[in-house]
Design an enzyme around this catalytic site. Structure first.
Site, PDB file in Angstrom:
ATOM      1  N   ALA A   5       0.767  -1.459  -0.024  1.00 39.75           N
ATOM      2  CA  ALA A   5      -0.131   0.063  -0.017  1.00 39.75           C
ATOM      3  C   ALA A   5       0.821   1.252  -0.087  1.00 39.75           C
ATOM      4  CB  ALA A   5      -1.106   0.030   1.131  1.00 39.75           C
ATOM      5  N   THR A   6       2.031   1.262   0.549  1.00 42.30           N
ATOM      6  CA  THR A   6       3.031   2.268   0.492  1.00 42.30           C
ATOM      7  C   THR A   6       3.081   2.770  -0.897  1.00 42.30           C
ATOM      8  OG1 THR A   6       4.198   1.809   2.430  1.00 42.30           O
ATOM      9  CG2 THR A   6       5.343   3.267   0.928  1.00 42.30           C
ATOM     10  N   CYS A  44       5.432   2.733  12.727  1.00 42.28           N
ATOM     11  CA  CYS A  44       6.276   3.856  12.099  1.00 42.28           C
ATOM     12  C   CYS A  44       6.950   4.941  13.080  1.00 42.28           C
ATOM     13  CB  CYS A  44       5.916   4.140  10.908  1.00 42.28           C
ATOM     14  SG  CYS A  44       4.402   3.510  10.176  1.00 42.28           S
ATOM     15  N   SER A  69      -3.550  -3.549   0.846  1.00 44.57           N
ATOM     16  CA  SER A  69      -2.316  -4.259   0.999  1.00 44.57           C
ATOM     17  C   SER A  69      -2.758  -5.824   1.649  1.00 44.57           C
ATOM     18  CB  SER A  69      -1.578  -3.541   2.174  1.00 44.57           C
ATOM     19  OG  SER A  69      -0.483  -4.252   2.627  1.00 44.57           O
ATOM     20  N   ALA A  70      -1.757  -6.671   1.038  1.00 44.39           N
ATOM     21  CA  ALA A  70      -2.114  -8.094   1.226  1.00 44.39           C
ATOM     22  C   ALA A  70      -1.860  -8.418   2.882  1.00 44.39           C
ATOM     23  CB  ALA A  70      -1.299  -9.201   0.523  1.00 44.39           C
ATOM     24  N   GLN A 125      -7.039  -0.516   6.008  1.00 38.94           N
ATOM     25  CA  GLN A 125      -7.683  -1.232   7.233  1.00 38.94           C
ATOM     26  C   GLN A 125      -9.066  -1.442   7.166  1.00 38.94           C
ATOM     27  OE1 GLN A 125      -5.762  -2.358   9.873  1.00 38.94           O
ATOM     28  NE2 GLN A 125      -3.878  -1.123   9.292  1.00 38.94           N
TER      29      GLN A 125
HETATM   30  C1  PLP Z   1       0.027  -0.585   6.749  1.00 36.42           C
HETATM   31  C2  PLP Z   1      -0.626   0.598   6.158  1.00 36.42           C
HETATM   32  C3  PLP Z   1      -0.198   1.041   4.896  1.00 36.42           C
HETATM   33  C4  PLP Z   1       1.188   0.698   4.417  1.00 36.42           C
HETATM   34  O1  PLP Z   1       0.900  -0.645   3.725  1.00 36.42           O
HETATM   35  P1  PLP Z   1       2.227  -1.696   3.340  1.00 36.42           P
HETATM   36  O2  PLP Z   1       1.532  -2.777   2.204  1.00 36.42           O
HETATM   37  O3  PLP Z   1       2.743  -1.994   4.435  1.00 36.42           O
HETATM   38  O4  PLP Z   1       2.965  -0.614   2.705  1.00 36.42           O
HETATM   39  C5  PLP Z   1      -0.721   2.140   4.390  1.00 36.42           C
HETATM   40  N1  PLP Z   1      -1.832   2.744   5.001  1.00 36.42           N
HETATM   41  C6  PLP Z   1      -2.330   2.106   6.293  1.00 36.42           C
HETATM   42  C7  PLP Z   1      -3.642   2.695   6.589  1.00 36.42           C
HETATM   43  C8  PLP Z   1      -1.961   0.991   6.599  1.00 36.42           C
HETATM   44  O5  PLP Z   1      -2.147   0.537   7.951  1.00 36.42           O
END
Ligand code: PLP
Length: 385
Positions: free
Chosen positions: A71-72, A324, A199-200, A179
């Site tokens: 998701a990043t 983070c 994100s997976a 989320q």
């Molecule tokens: C974990 C998270 C991300 C980042 O996702 P990754 O797949 O770990 O890069 C982005 N947004 C939210 C709300 C998250 O909880």
């Protein structure tokens, strides 16, 4: 150890692991999914099946799913890609102060490139109202980026009400739904969001795998951020990772099946945890409880010192602020944005629940927290009963 950090990451579902394994060995479909021969077509079929599985959880078309590394990357591609495609020097973005770091840092970067960004301050409950967003729009606004569910406090933003209002005004809407996916029903046929990140590894799939939903009708246009072989309709080049993709597809299919039962069970456990913790006086729940996602409970404890609280709970895997920001040991910017002072923001715990969480774990976690907070308060000069 009691693991209550499912919002940071989840373990692979054992069924997902079984789906992934064959793609890693010489006798499996290891070929490049872009290759035009039998083994390549076989890998391609796996990729396309997974694309349909991810799309199904979101109420999207398979052709609207672009694979990413997480998701990043999805958030970077959505925000930078949209702005770059529109190519306007004075482009304006509207977002909120409580977005994930990867959205905020992307916006900060774009500011150095000449973009203007409005960072909306949510209300005390963590909500950004659709009206607040509309008021912030200017004729130069290209994009609004708002998360569906906040990863620290679990508050559910009113994206379903906001989306049609932005569509009417011709402003692109990007939603970080990491989320929300698998926790809340999402139907992109009914909610006119243009770009949506998932994100997976937050829903029992593999780490390092994600996707960006890019709407086809009306078409959301993006400039690619990864150039190369023109994979993913030119939006994201790079050889597709068949095993990761198959795993993400399987995880999303399982999430679709379990959505209602998981959400019901987790919100019950979350409520129970909150109810038990209330044995302690002067604790505060962060985020509007009327708009809470099923799996997250964030609580501030008055009269204790944050670091001492964490040190007193070594057998509890919980997060203070977000993973983070805890690396930097600064009070959570999300809690600060809700108006908590540094001391209270530091003395906060995020409990995030998942499929492995049991009632017994919730009882034990509550007991430990109550005991340690009472003990720390007795010792603390901050505590004035
Ligand atoms: C974990 C998270 C991300 C980042 O996702 P990754 O797949 O770990 O890069 C982005 N947004 C939210 C709300 C998250 O909880």
């Amino acid at each position: 150890m009691i693991y209550l950090d499912y919002a940071a990451t989840t373990p692979l579902d054992p069924a997902v692991l079984q789906v992934m394994l064959p793609y890693l060995s010489a006798d499996g479909a290891f070929a490049n999914p872009a290759s035009t021969h039998g083994p390549g077509y076989k890998a391609r079929a796996t990729v396309e099946k997974a694309r349909a599985q991810v799309a199904a959880l979101l109420g999207a078309e398979a052709a609207e799913i672009v694979w990413t590394s997480g998701a990043t990357e999805s958030n970077n591609l959505a925000i930078k890609g949209a702005l770059e495609f529109h190519g306007r020097r004075n482009a304006h973005i509207v977002t909120s102060r409580t977005e994930h770091k990867c959205v905020l840092d992307t916006c900060r970067h774009l500011e150095t490139q000449g973009a203007r960004v409005t960072y909306l301050k949510p209300g005390a409950g963590g909500l950004v109202s659709p009206e607040q967003v509309l008021e912030a729009l200017t004729p130069d606004t290209v994009l609004v980026s708002l998360m569906w569910v906040n990863n620290e406090i679990g508050v559910v933003q009113e994206v379903q009400r906001l989306a049609p209002l932005l569509r009417e005004r011709g402003v692109l809407f990007h939603v970080d739904a990491v989320q929300a996916a698998g926790k809340l029903p999402i139907d992109l046929r009914e909610t006119p969001i243009d770009l949506l990140s998932v994100s997976a590894h937050k829903i029992y799939g593999p780490k390092g795998m994600g996707a960006l939903y890019v709407r086809k009708k009306p078409r959301a246009r993006l400039a690619p951020q990864m150039h190369g072989g023109g994979h993913e309709w030119g939006m994201r080049s790079g050889t597709l990772s068949t095993h990761q993709i198959a795993g993400m597809g399987a995880a999303f299919a399982i999430a679709a099946e379990r959505l209602a039962s998981d959400a019901g069970r987790l919100s019950g456990l979350r409520d129970r945890l909150w109810q038990r913790l209330q044995a302690l006086p002067r604790i505060l729940r962060n985020g509007d409880p009327g708009r809470a996602a099923p799996h997250i409970l964030n609580v501030s404890f008055e009269g204790v010192e944050g670091e001492a609280l964490r040190a007193a709970l070594p057998e509890l895997a919980v997060s203070s602020g977000s993973a983070c920001s805890s690396a930097t040991q600064e009070p959570s910017y999300v809690l600060r944005a809700l108006g908590r002072d540094d001391e209270l923001a530091n003395a906060s715990l995020r409990f995030s629940l998942g499929r492995g969480t049991t009632e017994a774990e919730i009882e034990q976690a509550a007991e430990k927290v109550i005991k340690q907070v009472e003990w720390l308060r007795e010792l603390s000069p901050l505590w004035k009963p």
